[in-house]
Motif scaffolding. Structure first.
Motif, mmCIF file in Angstrom:
data_model
loop_
_atom_site.group_PDB
_atom_site.id
_atom_site.type_symbol
_atom_site.label_atom_id
_atom_site.label_comp_id
_atom_site.label_asym_id
_atom_site.label_seq_id
_atom_site.Cartn_x
_atom_site.Cartn_y
_atom_site.Cartn_z
ATOM 1 N N ARG A 40 0.852 -1.187 0.000
ATOM 2 C CA ARG A 40 0.000 0.000 0.000
ATOM 3 C C ARG A 40 0.889 1.239 0.000
ATOM 4 O O ARG A 40 1.972 1.230 0.595
ATOM 5 C CB ARG A 40 -0.909 0.045 1.236
ATOM 6 N N TRP A 96 1.610 3.552 -8.826
ATOM 7 C CA TRP A 96 0.550 4.140 -8.006
ATOM 8 C C TRP A 96 -0.017 5.408 -8.638
ATOM 9 O O TRP A 96 -1.148 5.786 -8.358
ATOM 10 C CB TRP A 96 1.068 4.479 -6.605
ATOM 11 N N ASN A 99 1.232 10.729 -7.043
ATOM 12 C CA ASN A 99 0.699 10.934 -5.698
ATOM 13 C C ASN A 99 1.626 11.838 -4.894
ATOM 14 O O ASN A 99 2.598 12.402 -5.413
ATOM 15 C CB ASN A 99 0.464 9.596 -5.009
ATOM 16 N N GLU A 128 -4.843 3.523 -4.849
ATOM 17 C CA GLU A 128 -4.711 3.304 -3.411
ATOM 18 C C GLU A 128 -4.511 1.829 -3.082
ATOM 19 O O GLU A 128 -4.240 1.477 -1.933
ATOM 20 C CB GLU A 128 -5.960 3.819 -2.682
ATOM 21 N N SER A 129 -4.646 0.956 -4.090
ATOM 22 C CA SER A 129 -4.484 -0.483 -3.874
ATOM 23 C C SER A 129 -3.771 -1.092 -5.075
ATOM 24 O O SER A 129 -3.777 -0.516 -6.170
ATOM 25 C CB SER A 129 -5.855 -1.147 -3.714
#
Length: 283
Positions: A40, A96, A99, A128-129
């Protein structure tokens, strides 16, 4: 020089499409699914670390490209005392997405004296996953991504007035750091790859006209050491200046302070090597 760049861009685009076949890309993302299982993008103490020796910087969201009618927004960080014509970096996010960790790394690079533009290949989506990250990575149209990165280069050289441009990326972005160099070999001045998808054919790599720094983990099953060594050998055969490091005990994504696989010792050493490499070839 501009005419030469456009010519080389056209030739390299063909090479890029050959290197980035859909099947190869999907296979790589499948491996990333396995590598990031249970991971994560969570913050930890290293995410907030400060370095008093870095220059003060300013950051802002900027529209740097329009691809197939879609405006693309990235994050631009600049040293507060930056002059005209300084060096710059195209910063390419992990799987991801763009971010807060990537913004932090972009600020950190700007603090070393670079105009740093974090691009967005996900068009505003942030995962987010692992499941959503894999979905977003598979949704990237490779031709659009190349156009996105080409416009990032133009934004830096034409609107920010920089002269030397390097690329840096992690994971998904590490692979695209290499692909940007292959797409624009006459334009990019230095390339940094953190555990990204590799090209191991010396013929394809022979178009590179810049030094390459490669950072990898010995425990990374997605980009295994055997493949890294093939990459290094192919660079040597192609006559490309390179500096390749494989960190013992380090896994995939070991340099991400907002992930669960952060390895502080390896990450700090890799960062120092990155700073020294960029200083040598971009300043």
């Amino acid at each position: 020089m501009e005419k030469m760049r456009k010519f080389c861009w056209g030739v390299s685009l063909v090479l890029l499409m050959m290197a980035c076949s859909s099947g190869e890309s999907d296979e790589y993302i499948d491996r990333m699914d396995e590598e990031h299982e249970g991971d994560r993008p969570v913050a930890n103490a290293a995410t907030q670390s400060e370095n008093a020796d870095r220059l003060p910087v300013s950051g802002e969201e900027v529209q740097y490209a329009t691809v197939n009618g879609t405006e693309i927004t990235g994050y631009l960080a600049t040293p507060d005392e930056a002059g005209d014509g300084g060096p710059a970096l195209i910063v390419i996010h992990e799987w991801w997405g763009l971010n807060d960790n990537i913004r932090m790394m972009t600020d950190k690079l700007a603090g070393e004296g670079y105009t740093a533009l974090a691009v967005d290949l996900y068009k505003g989506k942030v995962a987010e996953s692992p499941d959503s990250a894999g979905t977003y990575a598979r949704s990237v149209d490779e031709e659009e991504a190349v156009e996105n990165l080409d416009q990032a280069y133009r934004f830096l050289t034409r609107q920010q007035g920089v002269e030397a441009v390097g690329t840096i990326g992690w994971c998904f972005g590490g692979g695209w750091s290499l692909q940007t160099a292959l797409a624009m070999p006459e334009a990019i001045d230095a390339t940094v790859i953190y555990y990204g998808r590799l090209v191991t054919d010396a013929g394809e790599l022979s178009t590179l006209d810049m030094p390459v720094l490669g950072i990898f983990g010995a425990e990374d099953d997605g980009i295994p050491p055997e493949e890294v060594k093939k990459f290094e050998a192919a660079l040597d055969e192609a006559g490309v200046t390179n500096d390749i490091h494989i960190y013992e005990g380090a896994d995939h994504a070991f340099a991400n302070p907002s992930g669960t696989r952060y390895n502080a010792e390896a990450a700090e050493d890799a960062w120092q090597k990155t700073v020294e490499f960029l200083a040598e070839y971009l300043n």
